[in-house]
Design a protein around this motif. Structure first.
Motif, PDB file in Angstrom:
ATOM      1  N   VAL A  99       0.849  -1.196   0.000  1.00 14.30           N
ATOM      2  CA  VAL A  99       0.000   0.000   0.000  1.00 14.30           C
ATOM      3  C   VAL A  99       0.881   1.243   0.000  1.00 14.30           C
ATOM      4  O   VAL A  99       1.892   1.297   0.715  1.00 14.30           O
ATOM      5  N   TYR A 100       0.488   2.222  -0.802  1.00 16.41           N
ATOM      6  CA  TYR A 100       1.177   3.521  -0.800  1.00 16.41           C
ATOM      7  C   TYR A 100       0.142   4.595  -0.475  1.00 16.41           C
ATOM      8  O   TYR A 100      -0.918   4.661  -1.104  1.00 16.41           O
ATOM      9  N   LEU A 101       0.461   5.426   0.531  1.00 12.19           N
ATOM     10  CA  LEU A 101      -0.459   6.479   0.961  1.00 12.19           C
ATOM     11  C   LEU A 101       0.156   7.849   0.707  1.00 12.19           C
ATOM     12  O   LEU A 101       1.232   8.171   1.235  1.00 12.19           O
ATOM     13  N   ILE A 102      -0.530   8.655  -0.097  1.00  9.25           N
ATOM     14  CA  ILE A 102      -0.056   9.997  -0.444  1.00  9.25           C
ATOM     15  C   ILE A 102      -0.708  10.984   0.523  1.00  9.25           C
ATOM     16  O   ILE A 102      -1.909  11.238   0.464  1.00  9.25           O
ATOM     17  N   GLY A 103       0.121  11.529   1.434  1.00  5.17           N
ATOM     18  CA  GLY A 103      -0.389  12.328   2.544  1.00  5.17           C
ATOM     19  C   GLY A 103      -0.503  11.475   3.788  1.00  5.17           C
ATOM     20  O   GLY A 103      -1.415  11.648   4.606  1.00  5.17           O
ATOM     21  N   TYR A 156       4.043   2.026   2.441  1.00  2.00           N
ATOM     22  CA  TYR A 156       4.900   3.165   2.102  1.00  2.00           C
ATOM     23  C   TYR A 156       4.028   4.419   2.091  1.00  2.00           C
ATOM     24  O   TYR A 156       2.806   4.346   2.012  1.00  2.00           O
ATOM     25  N   GLY A 157       4.693   5.579   2.103  1.00  7.29           N
ATOM     26  CA  GLY A 157       3.916   6.803   2.006  1.00  7.29           C
ATOM     27  C   GLY A 157       4.764   8.034   1.810  1.00  7.29           C
ATOM     28  O   GLY A 157       5.987   8.016   1.997  1.00  7.29           O
ATOM     29  N   TYR A 158       4.086   9.099   1.420  1.00  9.23           N
ATOM     30  CA  TYR A 158       4.713  10.420   1.269  1.00  9.23           C
ATOM     31  C   TYR A 158       3.952  11.440   2.102  1.00  9.23           C
ATOM     32  O   TYR A 158       2.724  11.403   2.191  1.00  9.23           O
ATOM     33  N   ASP A 159       4.694  12.342   2.722  1.00  6.33           N
ATOM     34  CA  ASP A 159       4.123  13.547   3.298  1.00  6.33           C
ATOM     35  C   ASP A 159       5.152  14.663   3.190  1.00  6.33           C
ATOM     36  O   ASP A 159       6.357  14.401   3.134  1.00  6.33           O
ATOM     37  N   VAL A 176       8.506   6.090   4.911  1.00 10.56           N
ATOM     38  CA  VAL A 176       7.939   7.402   4.588  1.00 10.56           C
ATOM     39  C   VAL A 176       9.005   8.260   3.909  1.00 10.56           C
ATOM     40  O   VAL A 176      10.142   8.331   4.370  1.00 10.56           O
ATOM     41  N   THR A 177       8.626   8.911   2.806  1.00  6.59           N
ATOM     42  CA  THR A 177       9.491   9.881   2.154  1.00  6.59           C
ATOM     43  C   THR A 177       8.891  11.276   2.296  1.00  6.59           C
ATOM     44  O   THR A 177       7.670  11.427   2.422  1.00  6.59           O
ATOM     45  N   PHE A 178       9.754  12.288   2.282  1.00  9.63           N
ATOM     46  CA  PHE A 178       9.304  13.660   2.469  1.00  9.63           C
ATOM     47  C   PHE A 178       9.643  14.535   1.273  1.00  9.63           C
ATOM     48  O   PHE A 178       9.593  15.759   1.353  1.00  9.63           O
ATOM     49  N   LYS A 179       9.963  13.904   0.152  1.00  5.39           N
ATOM     50  CA  LYS A 179      10.233  14.622  -1.093  1.00  5.39           C
ATOM     51  C   LYS A 179       9.221  14.202  -2.142  1.00  5.39           C
ATOM     52  O   LYS A 179       9.059  13.013  -2.427  1.00  5.39           O
ATOM     53  N   ASP A 180       8.527  15.168  -2.706  1.00  3.42           N
ATOM     54  CA  ASP A 180       7.490  14.900  -3.699  1.00  3.42           C
ATOM     55  C   ASP A 180       8.129  14.710  -5.066  1.00  3.42           C
ATOM     56  O   ASP A 180       8.066  15.576  -5.940  1.00  3.42           O
ATOM     57  N   ALA A 205      -3.143  -6.375  -8.866  1.00  9.04           N
ATOM     58  CA  ALA A 205      -4.179  -6.606  -7.859  1.00  9.04           C
ATOM     59  C   ALA A 205      -3.646  -6.564  -6.445  1.00  9.04           C
ATOM     60  O   ALA A 205      -4.426  -6.415  -5.489  1.00  9.04           O
ATOM     61  N   ALA A 206      -2.321  -6.676  -6.276  1.00  9.53           N
ATOM     62  CA  ALA A 206      -1.734  -6.695  -4.936  1.00  9.53           C
ATOM     63  C   ALA A 206      -1.354  -5.300  -4.444  1.00  9.53           C
ATOM     64  O   ALA A 206      -0.924  -5.155  -3.294  1.00  9.53           O
ATOM     65  N   SER A 207      -1.511  -4.290  -5.300  1.00  9.57           N
ATOM     66  CA  SER A 207      -1.070  -2.931  -4.959  1.00  9.57           C
ATOM     67  C   SER A 207      -2.261  -1.999  -4.790  1.00  9.57           C
ATOM     68  O   SER A 207      -3.207  -2.023  -5.581  1.00  9.57           O
ATOM     69  N   LEU A 208      -2.191  -1.171  -3.768  1.00  4.87           N
ATOM     70  CA  LEU A 208      -3.241  -0.200  -3.475  1.00  4.87           C
ATOM     71  C   LEU A 208      -2.601   1.166  -3.247  1.00  4.87           C
ATOM     72  O   LEU A 208      -1.633   1.286  -2.487  1.00  4.87           O
ATOM     73  N   VAL A 209      -3.137   2.182  -3.916  1.00  2.93           N
ATOM     74  CA  VAL A 209      -2.653   3.557  -3.752  1.00  2.93           C
ATOM     75  C   VAL A 209      -3.809   4.409  -3.215  1.00  2.93           C
ATOM     76  O   VAL A 209      -4.892   4.434  -3.801  1.00  2.93           O
TER      77      VAL A 209
END
Length: 452
Positions: A9-13, A34-37, A54-58, A72-76
């Motif tokens: 899973v990747y979460l944006i914000g 994983y995620g970005y903020d 978590v990454t902090f660079k867009d 099918a295994a990936s969720l954004v």
């Protein structure tokens, strides 16, 4: 989307309170998360400590190679608070991923559950945390997605083995319309998010749609005075309603009240957190628990042990010399309720308020109301507006509020100037309020007050 197929899973914000709850949920399920903020915070640090990357660079290059192409295994997941031109968001779209709003995912997760959804422009976080705590304490092992850190559990997401789920239903961007609850609670419908809705009438219409999405035989619990129909209405204090909290009193800093509806009375309930507005929240929480046949004695015990929510009327310092309360209040009605309760609890003390306005649009739309609420303070130290997702609006600043106030003892100061002023003139009663990054000032101010 099949949740049982999701492996990554990747979460944006990801640093938002709601998004971080989803991140923890999927991590709990065994997914790689994983995620970005854009900003490091204590919450993002906790996520990293829990094994979330978590990454902090867009930047598109920061997206893990596992998300090169959709499968099918990936969720954004993304939050609508993320700018539409965000590089990472657009990279996922360009690669062909279907990106889901947080609310869509929450709607899918809650399908098949007995869902209690709490909505309102204010009051929903504390009420949903109260309900979850009452149910957990009574042996109903519910899951919960909360809009704050519940102090009893030090988390914004709770995992349970029962089929019951408590969800904070967010009205921003009409997100709560993805939910179809068995019990719906509406705590308030004050004008807010007018950048999204355009008018108070449009916002109220969205709440009516939310209420209409109850499952068959669902229950609707609504604060007295709100323009909704076919509900059980509740109130606290002098106002009459079908469901009531009354005989409210304060003893040694604790709030006590009695509860009644058409079927039952519960006497001398001690609330574990202060505030007249929280008595009102507790009344709706009691009614929800009674619909699940929770024993009245267990409800009473649970409310006494409820420790509240981080940044909701949270005592940071409580000594003979200094009392410091931190609160998330960022709407005029919330500010008024918070300050009213503080002054009722500590009528002899001079109240200093540090407030950070949140959003240029909210400041523009409610400047007179903010000024009236802040005029209740004895001293105001006002910070610049926290922009969040917005660009500046010409002519709108902290002075937009300040210029409308009657209070003489007021000024706009920077973060550093405020901390220095508190060190030189430590107040006996201090409130910090706001939904931006004012929470980063809590620890420095606490250190100042504990070392004077």
């Amino acid at each position: 989307m099949e949740l049982n197929h999701i492996k990554q899973v990747y979460l944006i914000g990801i640093g938002g309170i709601g998004m971080s709850g989803l991140a923890r949920y999927f991590r709990h399920l065994g997914c790689t998360v994983y995620g970005y903020d854009k900003t490091r915070t204590p919450l993002t640090h906790e996520l990293e400590q829990e094994g979330i990357v978590v990454t902090f660079k867009d930047e598109e290059a920061r997206i893990p190679v596992q998300f090169s192409r959709p499968d099918a295994a990936s969720l954004v997941i993304y939050t609508p608070a993320i700018p539409k031109n965000a590089a990472i968001l657009n990279a996922f779209v360009r690669r062909g991923f279907e990106v889901y709003k947080r609310s869509q995912v929450l709607g899918i997760i809650s399908e098949g559950s007995y869902t209690i959804a709490v909505a309102g422009t204010h009051g929903k976080t504390t009420t949903s945390c109260m309900i979850a705590h009452v149910l957990k304490s009574a042996g109903i092992d519910c899951s919960a997605f909360l809009g704050g850190i519940a102090t009893n559990y030090n988390s914004n997401v709770l995992y349970g083995t029962s089929n019951v789920m408590v969800v904070e239903a967010d009205e921003y961007d009409r997100s709560f319309l993805t939910l179809h609850p068995d019990i719906a609670i509406v705590t308030s419908m004050d004008a807010d998010h007018l950048d999204i809705y355009g008018s108070h009438e449009q916002l109220q219409g969205s709440f009516r749609l939310f209420a209409s999405q109850l499952k068959p035989a669902g229950r609707l619990i609504v604060r007295q005075g709100l323009a909704l129909e076919h509900a059980n209405f509740y109130a606290a204090g002098e106002q009459e309603a079908e469901v009531m909290g009354y005989n409210i009193c304060i003893e040694d800093g604790d709030f006590y009240f009695d509860f009644k509806n058409a079927e039952i009375s519960i006497r001398n309930i001690r609330l574990g957190i202060p505030g007249l507005h929280n008595v009102e929240n507790a009344v709706s929480a009691i009614q929800a628990a009674l619909y699940l046949d929770v024993d009245a004695g267990l409800i009473k015990d649970a409310l006494g042990s409820f420790a509240g929510v981080k940044r909701r009327f949270e005592y940071v310092v409580k000594t003979e010399a200094h009392i410091f309360i931190d609160d998330y209040a960022h709407h005029p009605a919330e500010l008024q309720a918070c300050i009213t309760s503080i002054k009722k609890l500590f009528p002899e003390r001079k109240l200093t308020v540090i407030f950070q306005p949140h959003l240029f649009t909210r400041t523009r739309d409610f400047a007179p109301e903010f000024a009236a609420a802040l005029d209740m303070a004895d001293e105001l130290l006002l910070m610049d507006i926290y922009p969040a997702r917005e660009l500046p609006i010409n002519g709108i600043s902290a002075d937009t509020i300040l210029s409308r106030m009657q209070l003489q003892n007021k000024q706009v100061l920077s973060r550093e100037e405020i901390i220095n002023r508190i060190a030189l003139h430590p107040p006996e009663l201090l409130l910090t309020a706001g939904a931006g990054d004012i929470d980063q000032m809590v620890e420095p101010l606490k250190k100042v007050l504990l070392n004077v």
